[in-house]
Design a protein around this motif. Sequence first.
Motif, short mmCIF file in Angstrom:
data_model
loop_
_atom_site.label_atom_id
_atom_site.label_comp_id
_atom_site.label_asym_id
_atom_site.label_seq_id
_atom_site.Cartn_x
_atom_site.Cartn_y
_atom_site.Cartn_z
N GLN A 14 0.95 -0.82 0.10
CA GLN A 14 -0.28 0.25 0.22
C GLN A 14 0.84 1.03 -0.01
O GLN A 14 0.46 2.62 0.49
CB GLN A 14 -0.76 0.07 1.24
N ASP A 25 0.40 6.39 -7.49
CA ASP A 25 0.26 4.92 -7.12
C ASP A 25 0.97 4.05 -8.39
O ASP A 25 2.26 4.20 -8.81
CB ASP A 25 -1.56 4.00 -7.37
N TYR A 31 -2.30 9.81 -7.95
CA TYR A 31 -3.95 8.85 -6.51
C TYR A 31 -3.96 10.22 -5.70
O TYR A 31 -2.70 10.64 -5.34
CB TYR A 31 -2.70 8.05 -5.73
N LEU A 33 -5.43 11.62 -1.95
CA LEU A 33 -5.62 10.68 -1.20
C LEU A 33 -7.01 10.77 -1.02
O LEU A 33 -7.90 12.62 -0.77
CB LEU A 33 -4.65 11.30 0.03
N PRO A 34 -7.68 10.00 -0.55
CA PRO A 34 -8.78 10.30 0.71
C PRO A 34 -8.97 11.60 1.60
O PRO A 34 -10.12 12.11 1.33
CB PRO A 34 -8.63 9.05 1.44
N CYS A 35 -7.89 11.59 1.95
CA CYS A 35 -8.38 13.72 3.06
C CYS A 35 -8.17 14.27 2.25
O CYS A 35 -8.52 15.40 2.44
CB CYS A 35 -7.23 13.78 3.94
N ARG A 37 -9.33 14.70 -0.79
CA ARG A 37 -10.96 14.63 -1.45
C ARG A 37 -12.51 15.38 -0.29
O ARG A 37 -12.84 15.68 -0.61
CB ARG A 37 -11.47 13.05 -1.44
N GLU A 38 -12.47 14.81 1.04
CA GLU A 38 -13.06 15.16 2.30
C GLU A 38 -12.62 16.44 2.37
O GLU A 38 -13.50 17.27 2.41
CB GLU A 38 -12.50 14.39 3.60
N GLU A 40 -11.79 18.17 -0.35
CA GLU A 40 -12.59 19.40 -1.49
C GLU A 40 -13.62 18.95 -1.01
O GLU A 40 -14.32 20.40 -1.19
CB GLU A 40 -12.12 19.01 -2.67
N LYS A 41 -13.92 18.72 -0.04
CA LYS A 41 -15.60 18.21 -0.05
C LYS A 41 -16.24 19.82 0.77
O LYS A 41 -17.14 20.33 0.57
CB LYS A 41 -16.52 17.20 0.28
#
Length: 133
Positions: A14, A25, A31, A33-35, A37-38, A40-41
Amino acid sequence: VGLNESYQLDDFPQKVIVGVGAYRDEAGKPYVLPCVREAEKRMLEQNLDMEYSGIAGDPKFVDCALKFAYGEDSAGIADGRIQGVQALSGTGGLRVMGELLRRHGHKMIYVPNPTWGNHIPIFKNSGLEVHKY
């Protein structure tokens, strides 16, 4: 620069490369990162007006970044010896720094060998003579 070599040798399934300014990746694809994307949201939910920041960047961001880097109780920040500006990227930050050095009388800068391929042209285009150490 050695981070890329370490990344190639690491067999952790990973792993994420963080040494080249963009996360990628194992297939070399970008890639996010999920953080990120969060974040941005959350920003979209604030319905911001998209106003441009001033030339030195967003003052709140710069203040938070300085406190993060030097500590909430930094004497250097409190007495004005440490200042900051916001730049668009590492490359942009280096160009701003090169310009600042040149405008305040510096004629040369030393960069490590090896260094990133864009570092020498950035500093040369800022008007500095570049040397390696």
